[in-house]
Design a protein around this motif. Sequence first.
Motif, PDB file in Angstrom:
ATOM      1  N   VAL A 128       0.839  -1.205   0.000  1.00  0.00           N
ATOM      2  CA  VAL A 128       0.000   0.000   0.000  1.00  0.00           C
ATOM      3  C   VAL A 128       0.870   1.248   0.000  1.00  0.00           C
ATOM      4  CG1 VAL A 128      -1.652   1.361   1.342  1.00  0.00           C
ATOM      5  CG2 VAL A 128      -1.969  -1.106   1.131  1.00  0.00           C
ATOM      6  N   ASN A 129       1.861   1.279   0.878  1.00  0.00           N
ATOM      7  CA  ASN A 129       2.719   2.458   0.980  1.00  0.00           C
ATOM      8  C   ASN A 129       3.522   2.676  -0.296  1.00  0.00           C
ATOM      9  OD1 ASN A 129       5.694   3.543   2.046  1.00  0.00           O
ATOM     10  ND2 ASN A 129       3.949   4.592   2.953  1.00  0.00           N
ATOM     11  N   GLN A 130       4.048   1.598  -0.870  1.00  0.00           N
ATOM     12  CA  GLN A 130       4.814   1.722  -2.110  1.00  0.00           C
ATOM     13  C   GLN A 130       3.925   2.230  -3.247  1.00  0.00           C
ATOM     14  OE1 GLN A 130       6.739  -1.895  -3.357  1.00  0.00           O
ATOM     15  NE2 GLN A 130       7.791  -0.915  -5.075  1.00  0.00           N
ATOM     16  N   TRP A 131       2.706   1.711  -3.327  1.00  0.00           N
ATOM     17  CA  TRP A 131       1.752   2.164  -4.346  1.00  0.00           C
ATOM     18  C   TRP A 131       1.436   3.641  -4.165  1.00  0.00           C
ATOM     19  CZ3 TRP A 131      -3.774   2.781  -3.080  1.00  0.00           C
ATOM     20  CH2 TRP A 131      -4.536   3.231  -4.187  1.00  0.00           C
ATOM     21  N   GLN A 132       1.207   4.068  -2.922  1.00  0.00           N
ATOM     22  CA  GLN A 132       0.916   5.478  -2.652  1.00  0.00           C
ATOM     23  C   GLN A 132       2.068   6.372  -3.109  1.00  0.00           C
ATOM     24  OE1 GLN A 132       0.252   5.005   1.592  1.00  0.00           O
ATOM     25  NE2 GLN A 132      -1.918   5.555   1.363  1.00  0.00           N
ATOM     26  N   GLN A 133       3.299   5.966  -2.757  1.00  0.00           N
ATOM     27  CA  GLN A 133       4.465   6.769  -3.124  1.00  0.00           C
ATOM     28  C   GLN A 133       4.637   6.843  -4.638  1.00  0.00           C
ATOM     29  OE1 GLN A 133       6.343   8.483  -0.908  1.00  0.00           O
ATOM     30  NE2 GLN A 133       5.001   7.735   0.713  1.00  0.00           N
ATOM     31  N   THR A 134       4.426   5.711  -5.314  1.00  0.00           N
ATOM     32  CA  THR A 134       4.549   5.684  -6.776  1.00  0.00           C
ATOM     33  C   THR A 134       3.506   6.568  -7.425  1.00  0.00           C
ATOM     34  OG1 THR A 134       5.438   3.424  -6.732  1.00  0.00           O
ATOM     35  CG2 THR A 134       4.502   4.191  -8.822  1.00  0.00           C
ATOM     36  N   LEU A 135       2.272   6.508  -6.915  1.00  0.00           N
ATOM     37  CA  LEU A 135       1.192   7.307  -7.475  1.00  0.00           C
ATOM     38  C   LEU A 135       1.462   8.794  -7.275  1.00  0.00           C
ATOM     39  CD1 LEU A 135      -1.512   7.412  -8.884  1.00  0.00           C
ATOM     40  CD2 LEU A 135      -2.640   7.000  -6.670  1.00  0.00           C
ATOM     41  N   GLU A 136       1.917   9.182  -6.088  1.00  0.00           N
ATOM     42  CA  GLU A 136       2.270  10.581  -5.847  1.00  0.00           C
ATOM     43  C   GLU A 136       3.335  11.052  -6.843  1.00  0.00           C
ATOM     44  OE1 GLU A 136       3.395  11.520  -1.818  1.00  0.00           O
ATOM     45  OE2 GLU A 136       1.855  10.164  -1.027  1.00  0.00           O
ATOM     46  N   HIS A 137       4.337  10.212  -7.053  1.00  0.00           N
ATOM     47  CA  HIS A 137       5.439  10.550  -7.956  1.00  0.00           C
ATOM     48  C   HIS A 137       4.928  10.712  -9.388  1.00  0.00           C
ATOM     49  CE1 HIS A 137       9.575  10.658  -9.410  1.00  0.00           C
ATOM     50  NE2 HIS A 137       9.278   9.716 -10.292  1.00  0.00           N
ATOM     51  N   GLN A 138       4.068   9.818  -9.838  1.00  0.00           N
ATOM     52  CA  GLN A 138       3.524   9.886 -11.192  1.00  0.00           C
ATOM     53  C   GLN A 138       2.696  11.154 -11.396  1.00  0.00           C
ATOM     54  OE1 GLN A 138       1.522   6.017 -11.123  1.00  0.00           O
ATOM     55  NE2 GLN A 138       2.812   5.347 -12.815  1.00  0.00           N
ATOM     56  N   VAL A 139       1.853  11.455 -10.422  1.00  0.00           N
ATOM     57  CA  VAL A 139       0.994  12.636 -10.539  1.00  0.00           C
ATOM     58  C   VAL A 139       1.830  13.904 -10.535  1.00  0.00           C
ATOM     59  CG1 VAL A 139      -0.840  13.972  -9.440  1.00  0.00           C
ATOM     60  CG2 VAL A 139      -0.999  11.476  -9.512  1.00  0.00           C
ATOM     61  N   LEU A 140       2.812  13.983  -9.633  1.00  0.00           N
ATOM     62  CA  LEU A 140       3.661  15.175  -9.561  1.00  0.00           C
ATOM     63  C   LEU A 140       4.473  15.348 -10.843  1.00  0.00           C
ATOM     64  CD1 LEU A 140       4.720  17.573  -7.945  1.00  0.00           C
ATOM     65  CD2 LEU A 140       6.429  16.032  -6.924  1.00  0.00           C
ATOM     66  N   ASN A 141       5.029  14.261 -11.367  1.00  0.00           N
ATOM     67  CA  ASN A 141       5.795  14.348 -12.614  1.00  0.00           C
ATOM     68  C   ASN A 141       4.928  14.829 -13.769  1.00  0.00           C
ATOM     69  OD1 ASN A 141       8.221  13.593 -11.540  1.00  0.00           O
ATOM     70  ND2 ASN A 141       8.287  11.574 -12.477  1.00  0.00           N
ATOM     71  N   THR A 142       3.697  14.320 -13.820  1.00  0.00           N
ATOM     72  CA  THR A 142       2.783  14.742 -14.887  1.00  0.00           C
ATOM     73  C   THR A 142       2.414  16.208 -14.734  1.00  0.00           C
ATOM     74  OG1 THR A 142       1.890  12.491 -15.032  1.00  0.00           O
ATOM     75  CG2 THR A 142       0.585  14.247 -16.011  1.00  0.00           C
ATOM     76  N   LEU A 143       2.185  16.633 -13.509  1.00  0.00           N
ATOM     77  CA  LEU A 143       1.878  18.046 -13.259  1.00  0.00           C
ATOM     78  C   LEU A 143       3.040  18.933 -13.693  1.00  0.00           C
ATOM     79  CD1 LEU A 143       0.007  20.213 -12.053  1.00  0.00           C
ATOM     80  CD2 LEU A 143       0.997  19.693  -9.802  1.00  0.00           C
ATOM     81  N   ASN A 144       4.262  18.532 -13.348  1.00  0.00           N
ATOM     82  CA  ASN A 144       5.435  19.288 -13.767  1.00  0.00           C
ATOM     83  C   ASN A 144       5.546  19.343 -15.296  1.00  0.00           C
ATOM     84  OD1 ASN A 144       6.330  19.881 -11.156  1.00  0.00           O
ATOM     85  ND2 ASN A 144       7.567  18.035 -11.007  1.00  0.00           N
ATOM     86  N   ALA A 145       5.305  18.200 -15.942  1.00  0.00           N
ATOM     87  CA  ALA A 145       5.388  18.143 -17.403  1.00  0.00           C
ATOM     88  C   ALA A 145       4.335  19.034 -18.046  1.00  0.00           C
ATOM     89  CB  ALA A 145       5.220  16.699 -17.875  1.00  0.00           C
TER      90      ALA A 145
END
Length: 285
Positions: free
Chosen positions: A87-104
């Motif tokens: 669960v924690n790994q999935w949460q961290q990965t999802l946060e990273h994906q969303v933030l990267n997309t927002l930056n892009a």
Amino acid sequence: MNDVITEQELLNSLNAYAKSFGVPTSPEEVMAIASSIVTFKQKQLGIPEISPTQVESLVQQVSSQFDINAIANSVTDNATATLVQGVNQWQQTLEHQVLNTLNAYVQKFQPEQMPDVAKTILSIIPLVENAQLHQLETTSLIQKVASQFKWENALAQVVGDDALAIADQLAKLLQFGDIEELVKQTLIGDHQLLNQPLDQITESLVNSKLAEILGNNAIHIDLDTQQLMVKQVTFKLNVMASSPAAAKSDQEIAQQIDDETTRFQASRQENLNFNNLFNQPKSGN
């Protein structure tokens, strides 16, 4: 819901999560974590749909039993430990994906104007995550990503091709923001007027309503963008389904749909011009 996780299993998992990753500091955080555990378990089992109201009921029951003082003495078995690590790994990965997309997205499409961060994040989530998140975990995710996002720094961030591709999808969806809003308001009105819960709104129903609106207004949207819009609308309405319902009369709902239709018809020529996408008022996004 017992096919996904029982009340006792969820409480044990919640205790294990708090023991491993830190004690929640608010009732909302407790419920957000519990909701994420249910969603992750659902992903593991490959169960496509769970009623948001069912999840909300289970999460509230378990969260009311959660006792910070009992965490230290709780015993975690191997299966539960593995679950909460996932669960924690999935949460961290999802946060990273969303933030990267927002930056892009900011780099490529809004380098000179701060976006509406919360609304943009909400629109990114169903582009990077297939699971249906619920209101509390969605709110938590938006808050975490927004707290990490710095507009000035985003322009200098290195972003990957995947994030740029998703940013392109997001920009195309925002081009048709008025249509998405019209589909949402029409479905909300239909279901509230018929006293039906929003969690009965499926992708099939959204697709049907979108096709009806496009046909009535002689608008063409390519099939890929239509599919993304259907995911957007279904995701957002199901998030709303696990939120407190707005108290509106039938007349207010009908008037809101009429107003939205009029606004859409008056502005659609400008809004459907891709070159003017980022010159629109924020409400058009």
